[in-house]
Design a protein around this motif. Structure first.
Motif, PDB file in Angstrom:
ATOM      1  N   GLU A  26       0.826  -1.204   0.000  1.00  0.00           N
ATOM      2  CA  GLU A  26       0.000   0.000   0.000  1.00  0.00           C
ATOM      3  C   GLU A  26       0.862   1.256   0.000  1.00  0.00           C
ATOM      4  N   ASP A  44     -12.106   7.807   0.904  1.00  0.00           N
ATOM      5  CA  ASP A  44     -12.573   6.468   0.512  1.00  0.00           C
ATOM      6  C   ASP A  44     -11.419   5.466   0.503  1.00  0.00           C
ATOM      7  N   GLU A  45     -10.270   5.888  -0.002  1.00  0.00           N
ATOM      8  CA  GLU A  45      -9.120   4.983  -0.046  1.00  0.00           C
ATOM      9  C   GLU A  45      -8.595   4.683   1.357  1.00  0.00           C
ATOM     10  N   ARG A 101     -10.472   4.574   4.031  1.00  0.00           N
ATOM     11  CA  ARG A 101     -11.443   3.636   4.614  1.00  0.00           C
ATOM     12  C   ARG A 101     -11.208   2.215   4.098  1.00  0.00           C
ATOM     13  N   GLU A 102     -10.838   2.090   2.833  1.00  0.00           N
ATOM     14  CA  GLU A 102     -10.535   0.768   2.285  1.00  0.00           C
ATOM     15  C   GLU A 102      -9.331   0.148   2.991  1.00  0.00           C
ATOM     16  N   ILE A 103      -8.310   0.964   3.229  1.00  0.00           N
ATOM     17  CA  ILE A 103      -7.134   0.475   3.950  1.00  0.00           C
ATOM     18  C   ILE A 103      -7.536   0.038   5.355  1.00  0.00           C
ATOM     19  N   LYS A 104      -8.355   0.849   6.018  1.00  0.00           N
ATOM     20  CA  LYS A 104      -8.786   0.505   7.372  1.00  0.00           C
ATOM     21  C   LYS A 104      -9.568  -0.802   7.382  1.00  0.00           C
ATOM     22  N   ASP A 105     -10.510  -0.955   6.443  1.00  0.00           N
ATOM     23  CA  ASP A 105     -11.297  -2.184   6.383  1.00  0.00           C
ATOM     24  C   ASP A 105     -10.413  -3.409   6.173  1.00  0.00           C
ATOM     25  N   LYS A 106      -9.325  -3.239   5.467  1.00  0.00           N
ATOM     26  CA  LYS A 106      -8.475  -4.374   5.110  1.00  0.00           C
ATOM     27  C   LYS A 106      -7.488  -4.748   6.203  1.00  0.00           C
TER      28      LYS A 106
END
Length: 847
Positions: free
Chosen positions: A142, A477-478, A480-485
């Motif tokens: 990332e 948004d990106e 949040r995607e990192i956090k979700d992952k």
């Protein structure tokens, strides 16, 4: 034939030589070296949180294709590739960094996925790089995401063969998430790791509300989140670190109490403070148990495995588990993490608050997403242009085919197409290369669908580039995607700083006067027993000396202070003030061997409060023979009960005084014959504990150094000089002309048979109280503003009225801050103090 004389080769060589001052060349060369270390080696960039060696390792793995979805590669291969292409500073440094990035107990979110022996919390080293294997971790990718889309600048590598990124795109705030540690020239950084989800939430909060305060961000970022867990004691230190960029966070081990056997208990340590060596902690606990410093322990063993830490401390039947637990916390299972949030901002080192750190990261991501969007837009527009040509060709498929068939060659065909249908060079090139199979109706439908998709992409990218809010929405948004992952639960908890009842808690915290005699009798008394009186008084009795004994030292400290006690032999001991027995004014005291392990002929000459020390401060020492040296305060962190060497002394020399300095003080060294020299502290370079030092003052005859004053010019401080016959004076710093060290100095005070030689120099300011003690045991306390401010070449005024044959043995200063915090003690003051006040009022102001 020419009449010009021949040219002397030596003249030619001389003309090629530039003359420069050695001082200027050394200064510039050192600055260049320092900046090279600061910017190119030791400090992380605020944008991606990486130092150059970390960044180069990850980029080398990226270029090698050693990603998270490939097989592991030998670490030696990664190290060799990094060293050969990007980081020519030695394979060991690169491998040590690679190992650190793979250790789960070092990195909160490891950036390298390692196979093999990568070390342990016991300090065991990793196996050689030929035995271990590595690949990039998921989360490391990332940091490199979109690096091929012109998102960051590249620079030439060390030999100009390749280019390397100046910074990584960094899809999450890695500086806060994984922290960083580094020592540069004259500065260091120590950023603690944090929980990924908390940091991302705070980043989104700051994007939505640029006026958010540090307190608002702390609603999300609770505090550091260490990979080894443990607990942070209190929250005030965390708040200070986030609001100022510096702080000292106490971290306490996690312990459980278990019952076992027949009414017995054991303490089980399951989490340790960050960066602590487990094996060393167990060894130190065992030593304290063997030496009787920790009582009630029957067995100690380390049952840790790959699943986690488990250190078992079994207690004897009847042992008080709370007392043992508190002893373990006080000496072994609690440490301090000194936060220094220093990072490179636009190539310059800067200490950052939590908000500033996130602001710089957000600015970085705005640039990355903007450049990526522009790159994607350029590609999408190029693709749309090709698709438009294909669609035109399909609409005129028969005439296009006929045009191509009638052309002599490919170039003629492209020219004919461009003339007939106004195609661009790229469109014509693409059309002549089309296969016949792409002329089917199904292929045409696919091209139309792709063209619509590309147009939608272009429209979306233009929205992002035209609107900052759209740009920020993409960043959020990106994130949040990192956090979700990758988000996980906090490992480090918080405990309130309530503490537990210990022996120290039973001792009231109050200012004390500690007295030591030549025959090694020691005691302490409440400072409130001595009321401040007018200068010139006799004081009151402070100790009952046995025949032939005399006072050698006196100092003032809080009962809960840790003190560094320096002796004339150049050794230093550590002492807790309450460990000195408290006794009355008329008591003799007890043998000092029960408190300090001093040699028979060793005497205290200076006492420093360790609460005054930080990582950026120094202990500055001066010897009777005129040598001066500075040593970093952190070199005195671990002091043995038998003391350690603080300075090396020549035969016949002795340590005279010690002061805490910060690198910007003005030093004034005073001698017994009344001379003084002033010079800047930075004229004395920092040295190790075993160094002798450098010449501070050039003494004449049998003159000796009496003391040292360290002045902060920004505050209104004075140099206070006290003589053995009880005279003294305050003098402004500007009365002492600044000189280079090792000069003879200026006259500070006139010394003669009347006022005697100088016995002490102190730094004082408004509100301070002076404690002076005579060799016969009298103690005099007075306000420093009662002592006249006069020039250098004077005898001073009477500070203490001494009996015939008595002399001032030692003095110390109770600072104004501690005076204001001192407990009210009108009841504690004796009537002797009132009598002394009356005597003090009759003192003369002789000069």
């Amino acid at each position: 034939m020419s009449s010009e004389p021949p040219v002397d080769p030596q003249d030619v060589r001389a003309a090629q030589i530039d003359r420069v001052r050695i001082e200027d060349e050394m200064e510039q060369s050192y600055i260049d070296y320092a900046m090279s270390v600061i910017a190119g080696r030791a400090l992380p960039d605020v944008r991606d949180g990486l130092k150059p060696v970390h960044r180069r390792i990850l980029y080398a793995m990226h270029e090698m294709g050693v990603t998270s979805n490939t097989s592991h590669r030998k670490s030696s291969s990664v190290v060799g590739e990094t060293m050969g292409d990007y980081h020519p500073h030695g394979d060991q440094a690169i491998y040590d960094t690679l190992v650190n990035m793979a250790q789960e107990f070092s990195m909160r979110y490891p950036l390298v996925d390692g196979q093999g022996n990568f070390g342990s919390m016991d300090g065991d080293p990793a196996a050689a790089p030929r035995y271990t294997e590595a690949r990039m971790a998921d989360i490391a990718e990332e940091l490199l995401a979109d690096i091929e889309k012109d998102t960051v600048d590249f620079s030439a590598n060390y030999d100009d063969r390749l280019t390397e990124p100046d910074v990584l795109p960094a899809a999450y705030p890695n500086l806060l998430v994984n922290g960083s540690t580094g020592i540069a020239v004259g500065m260091s950084t120590k950023v603690p790791p944090h929980n990924l989800g908390e940091v991302i939430d705070a980043t989104i909060e700051l994007i939505d509300d640029p006026d958010a305060t540090v307190a608002d961000l702390m609603e999300h970022v609770k505090g550091p989140d260490f990979p080894t867990g443990a607990n942070i004691v209190g929250r005030n230190s965390v708040r200070k670190a986030y609001t100022t960029g510096r702080g000292r966070v106490r971290v306490r081990a996690e312990m459980d109490i278990e019952e076992f056997g027949n009414d017995r208990q054991r303490i089980v340590v399951t989490e340790l403070p960050y960066q602590e060596n487990k094996a060393r902690i167990v060894e130190r606990i065992a030593n304290d148990v063997n030496e009787g410093l920790i009582e009630g322990v029957s067995d100690l063993r380390d049952e840790s495995d790959r699943e986690g830490v488990r250190v078992v401390i079994e207690l004897k039947r009847g042992a008080n588990v709370d007392v043992v637990k508190n002893q373990l916390l006080e000496h072994h299972l609690e440490s301090t993490f000194g936060v220094i949030n220093l990072a490179l901002v636009d190539g310059q080192p800067k200490v950052l608050t939590l908000k500033e750190t996130l602001e710089h990261y957000i600015d970085h991501r705005k640039e990355v997403v903007t450049r990526r969007s522009q790159f994607d837009l350029d590609e999408a527009e190029a693709r749309a242009h090709i698709l438009e040509g294909r669609l035109t060709a399909l609409e005129n498929v028969e005439s296009v085919v006929e045009t191509i068939r009638e052309s002599e060659d490919r170039d003629a065909a492209k020219t004919a197409l461009r003339n007939a249908y106004d195609f661009s060079e790229e469109q014509a090139e693409h059309i002549v290369r089309m296969q016949l199979g792409s002329l089917t109706s199904m292929e045409a439908a696919e091209i139309e669908d792709e063209y619509e998709d590309v147009q939608a992409t272009i429209e979306r990218l233009n929205e992002i580039l035209d609107s900052e809010q759209e740009l920020l929405d993409v960043i959020k948004d990106e994130l949040r995607e990192i956090k979700d992952k990758y988000d996980d639960e906090r490992r480090t908890g918080f405990v309130e700083d309530t503490g537990s009842v210990t022996h120290e808690d039973l001792i009231p915290e109050e200012e004390s006067v500690v007295v030591l005699s030549e025959d090694d009798y020691i005691k302490r008394m409440p400072a409130a027993d001595f009321r401040a009186q007018n200068r010139g008084g006799k004081g009151i009795i402070g100790t009952d000396l046995k025949e032939g004994d005399r006072v050698s030292s006196v100092f003032v400290a809080s009962t809960h202070d840790y003190l560094l006690c320096f002796t004339d032999k150049g050794r230093v001991y550590q002492l807790k003030t309450y460990q000195v027995p408290e006794m009355g004014r008329t008591a003799r005291g007890k043998s000092a061997v029960n408190v300090l392990d001093l040699d028979d002929d060793e005497e205290l000459t200076a006492v420093v409060n360790t609460d005054d020390l930080t990582g950026d401060e120094y202990l500055t020492m001066v010897t009777e023979g005129g040598y001066v040296k500075r040593t970093a305060g952190d070199e005195f962190d671990n002091i043995l009960s038998t003391g350690i060497r603080a300075i090396s002394l020549e035969e016949g020399d002795a340590l005279a005084d010690v002061q805490v300095t910060d690198g910007d003080r003005h030093l004034v060294i005073g001698t017994r014959d009344g001379m003084a020299i002033r010079f800047d502290e930075d004229e004395v370079r920092a040295m190790g504990r075993t160094a002798r030092g450098v010449r501070g003052i050039n003494l004449e005859g049998d003159d000796r150094v009496a003391g040292l004053a360290a002045i902060d010019e920004e505050h209104h401080n004075w140099v206070l000089t006290v003589t053995e016959h009880g005279y003294g004076k305050r003098t402004d710093l500007d009365q002492y002309r600044k000189q280079s060290r090792n000069g003879k100095g200026l006259i500070d005070i006139k010394t003669n048979d009347r006022n005697g030689p100088v016995c002490a120099l102190e730094t004082v300011t408004y509100g301070d109280h002076l404690f002076a003690m005579s060799a016969e045991g009298q103690i005099m306390r007075t306000r420093v503003e009662d002592i006249s401010t006069i020039g250098r070449n004077t005898m001073g005024v009477t500070v203490m009225d001494l009996d015939e044959g008595d002399t001032v043995a030692a003095v110390d200063v109770l600072t104004a801050e501690r005076v204001s915090g001192e407990r009210t003690a009108d009841d504690a003051a004796s009537t002797d103090g009132d009598d002394a006040d009356e005597e003090g009022e009759a003192a003369d102001d002789a000069e």
